[in-house]
Write a protein that holds these residues in place. Structure first.
Motif, PDB file in Angstrom:
ATOM      1  N   ARG A  43       0.841  -1.215   0.000  1.00 49.63           N
ATOM      2  CA  ARG A  43       0.000   0.000   0.000  1.00 49.63           C
ATOM      3  C   ARG A  43       0.865   1.250   0.000  1.00 49.63           C
TER       4      ARG A  43
ATOM      5  N   ASP B 280       2.563   1.670  -3.470  1.00 49.37           N
ATOM      6  CA  ASP B 280       1.605   2.116  -4.474  1.00 49.37           C
ATOM      7  C   ASP B 280       1.351   3.617  -4.351  1.00 49.37           C
ATOM      8  N   LYS B 281       1.268   4.119  -3.127  1.00 45.72           N
ATOM      9  CA  LYS B 281       1.067   5.558  -2.917  1.00 45.72           C
ATOM     10  C   LYS B 281       2.297   6.333  -3.374  1.00 45.72           C
TER      11      LYS B 281
END
Length: 371
Positions: A364, A367-368
């Motif tokens: 996560r 991905d950010k």
């Protein structure tokens, strides 16, 4: 697919909590379809480049060692050059070189894993080393987009990491998927176990003193100490432990040496209680606790930031005062006499700790970072 670079000083076949964290993480990233490169120092007579379980491992020459750290000028240059072609760079701290390396990496690419503060014996030289390490790590943390920590309980108490708590993502260490094994025990003795590097911060001396206290009233005990006592980064305490055992005439204390991967499930399953007696902040989590719990063995751990949270969350053990042999003996006896009270099924442990959860936190964050 992401191109990921992982940077740390020591990597497989060297085994420590930090190196195993990085190894399992790297191999899980590969399973997810990513291209993973690990850069480490060549801390032994190892290949300069090889593939290990799908991970490309590069090692740079070491010209000398200072305390536990390696000195490798090529390490700095190689890290910066490799980072240019990567989507994500994951550095594992503490690392003396981290600040200089981070200056050559775009912050938007950098996610740093902060494992622990460094503690060294209190000498003028060591105080200088600590200042240098903290200064360097501080630069790296400031330039990082995210900082992965094993527990916020530990990180907010860190000498330097607390300043960057807005960047924290809690990623409890990846854990090997161990399961309980049937183990034949013929002598009926209660078995106390430890597994880790034989160095001062692990508190094995405290464990021996606690074992001596227990043996005064309990006549059916065995203490098994697993872990390498020959090739250890840091001050090896094996000679001191052996001396203590002989001077105090302790019986049924067994040193196994380095345990093979395929032996670990049987080791944990053979124990009545696993003990993590660490005494300072170099122990920030203690993945061996979770591995033991996976195998159905309760844990006695010291009241250190981060370390204590595993027993507190799962209820599968006892937390005791650090560096206190009397309280450690009391906690071990409690776990031995009421083992059923502290048993939990593996499914309960997986709610809090496991490799899948850890990897998902990194995914996560990455991905950010990549938009």
């Amino acid at each position: 697919m992401k191109k990921i670079l992982i940077i740390l000083n020591y990597y497989y076949p060297y085994v420590s909590g930090l190196s195993e964290y990085a190894r399992v993480l790297a191999e899980e990233f590969v399973k997810k379809g990513n291209e993973v490169t690990v850069l480490a120092s060549n801390h032994g007579k190892l290949a300069a480049e090889e593939m290990v379980n799908g991970v490309r491992v590069l090692r740079t020459p070491v010209i000398c060692k200072i305390s536990k750290g390696t000195v490798s000028p090529a390490f700095l240059w190689k890290a910066v050059q490799l980072a240019k072609d990567m989507d994500v760079v994951n550095m594992h701290l503490p690392m003396m070189e981290s600040g200089i390396i981070s200056l050559g990496i775009e912050p938007k690419k950098l996610i740093t894993t902060y494992h622990c503060d460094v503690n060294l014996p209190n000498t003028a030289f060591n105080r200088l080393i600590l200042k240098c390490i903290d200064f360097s790590n501080n630069i790296c943390l400031r330039r990082s987009s995210y900082i992965a920590v094993q527990t916020k309980d530990y990180a907010v108490q860190s000498r330097i990491a607390y300043k960057y708590k807005k960047k924290f993502v809690e990623a409890a260490t990846p854990i090997k998927d161990y399961n309980r094994k049937r183990v034949n025990r013929k002598d009926g003795r209660k078995v106390i176990g430890f597994c880790g590097r034989l160095v001062e911060e692990k508190g094995i001396g405290v464990l021996l003193r606690a074992y001596e206290i227990l043996c005064r009233t309990q006549k059916d005990l065995t203490l098994i100490i697993g872990g390498d006592y020959k090739e250890v980064a840091g001050a090896n305490v094996y000679a001191d432990l052996e001396k203590y055992i002989k001077e105090h005439k302790l019986e049924n204390v067994v040193f196994t040496g380095k345990l093979k991967e395929e032996e670990m499930e049987a080791f944990y399953s053979s124990l009545d209680v696993f003990v993590l007696p660490s005494i300072n902040s170099l122990e920030a989590f203690g993945m061996v606790q979770v591995e033991s719990m996976y195998c159905g063995t309760p844990v006695v751990a010291t009241d250190l930031y981060g370390v204590r949270t595993i027993v507190q969350k799962t209820g599968m053990g006892v937390v005791v005062k650090k560096n206190n042999a009397e309280d450690l003996a009391k906690g071990i006896l409690e776990a031995l006499l009421h083992k059923e009270k502290y048993w939990r099924p593996k499914e309960e442990i997986l709610k809090y700790y496991g490799t899948a959860h850890c990897v998902s936190v990194y995914e996560r964050a990455m991905d950010k970072m990549m938009g």
